[in-house]
Scaffold this active site. Structure first.
Site, PDB file in Angstrom:
ATOM      1  N   SER A  19       0.842  -1.196   0.000  1.00 14.51           N
ATOM      2  CA  SER A  19       0.000   0.000   0.000  1.00 14.51           C
ATOM      3  C   SER A  19       0.876   1.243   0.000  1.00 14.51           C
ATOM      4  O   SER A  19       1.904   1.286   0.683  1.00 14.51           O
ATOM      5  CB  SER A  19      -0.919   0.006   1.225  1.00 14.51           C
ATOM      6  OG  SER A  19      -1.793   1.115   1.184  1.00 14.51           O
ATOM      7  N   GLU A  20       0.449   2.267  -0.760  1.00 15.95           N
ATOM      8  CA  GLU A  20       1.272   3.477  -0.910  1.00 15.95           C
ATOM      9  C   GLU A  20       1.542   4.197   0.401  1.00 15.95           C
ATOM     10  O   GLU A  20       2.503   4.959   0.503  1.00 15.95           O
ATOM     11  CB  GLU A  20       0.597   4.486  -1.859  1.00 15.95           C
ATOM     12  CG  GLU A  20       0.317   4.002  -3.251  1.00 15.95           C
ATOM     13  CD  GLU A  20      -1.130   3.600  -3.417  1.00 15.95           C
ATOM     14  OE1 GLU A  20      -1.857   4.296  -4.136  1.00 15.95           O
ATOM     15  OE2 GLU A  20      -1.517   2.586  -2.805  1.00 15.95           O
ATOM     16  N   ASN A  21       0.674   4.009   1.394  1.00 11.79           N
ATOM     17  CA  ASN A  21       0.874   4.734   2.647  1.00 11.79           C
ATOM     18  C   ASN A  21       1.947   4.101   3.529  1.00 11.79           C
ATOM     19  O   ASN A  21       2.192   4.566   4.635  1.00 11.79           O
ATOM     20  CB  ASN A  21      -0.448   4.887   3.413  1.00 11.79           C
ATOM     21  CG  ASN A  21      -1.079   3.560   3.784  1.00 11.79           C
ATOM     22  OD1 ASN A  21      -0.992   2.608   3.029  1.00 11.79           O
ATOM     23  ND2 ASN A  21      -1.726   3.507   4.929  1.00 11.79           N
TER      24      ASN A  21
END
Length: 207
Positions: A42-44
């Site tokens: 996930s990008e976060n």
């Protein structure tokens, strides 16, 4: 309708892949993985996303890029967004499964904004379509007005030009190569005539 899309997308997952799932419909693909070693990113800043939590098992500190609560698998790791995007831009993500508003016959993708509507930003999609080794878009074939979202040319602002490798809708599966769009599979119970009727784009038939 959505279930057929999700189940078909899950068939593209292979053992040992590093996969990024876009916000919305794509996140549901993680629930279809069973018995395979797939690492979801996930990008976060998370590597090792699990299925959605069951009721009573929610940890409010564990969220994906879409701010949904998630679970993590044993061995998961957490890091900052800079490292996360370095993974994406460095070509370390095998597959990105993204949602779409429009896809053109040349493999262009529009999935981040509708003019005059409030948006939070473009997110990580523009990085993913250029950094991931393969990009699959999953979406409903037509919008709520019955208009085709599979276009000759996208009318919405582009996320990327010629970046889609495969498109999975509730009607069919298309693949893109050499600026050509190929129909390679029909969803169960769907006819070729139905796909032709609901598709604005021009495509070759390779069933």
């Amino acid at each position: 309708m959505r279930e057929a899309i999700i189940k078909r997308a899950a068939k593209e997952l292979k053992e040992g892949m590093y996969v990024n799932l876009g916000i919305g419909l794509p996140t549901l693909v993680a629930n279809e993985v069973s018995g395979m070693n797939i690492v979801f990113q996930s990008e976060n800043g998370l590597l090792g996303i699990g299925a959605y939590p069951l009721e009573g098992g929610v940890d409010a500190d564990l969220i994906n890029a879409g701010k949904e609560t998630i679970t993590v698998v044993p061995g998961a790791s957490f890091f900052n967004s800079a490292d996360s995007f370095a993974m994406i831009r460095g070509g370390h993500i095998d597959l990105a499964i993204l949602g779409g508003m429009e896809v053109s016959q040349n493999g262009d993708l529009a999935n981040w904004m509708i003019p005059k509507k409030l948006i939070k930003g473009m997110g990580g999609a523009m990085d993913l379509v250029h950094g991931a080794k393969k990009v699959i878009v999953i979406m409903e074939h037509c919008n709520k007005y019955g208009e085709s979202k599979v276009k000759k040319e996208c009318s919405l602002p582009l996320t990327g030009k010629g970046v889609v490798h495969q498109l999975i809708t509730d009607l069919a599966v298309f693949e893109f190569s050499n600026n050509a769009m190929e129909l390679v599979e029909l969803q169960e119970g769907v006819s070729l005539d139905q796909v032709k009727e609901k598709t604005e784009a021009e495509f070759e038939v390779h069933l």
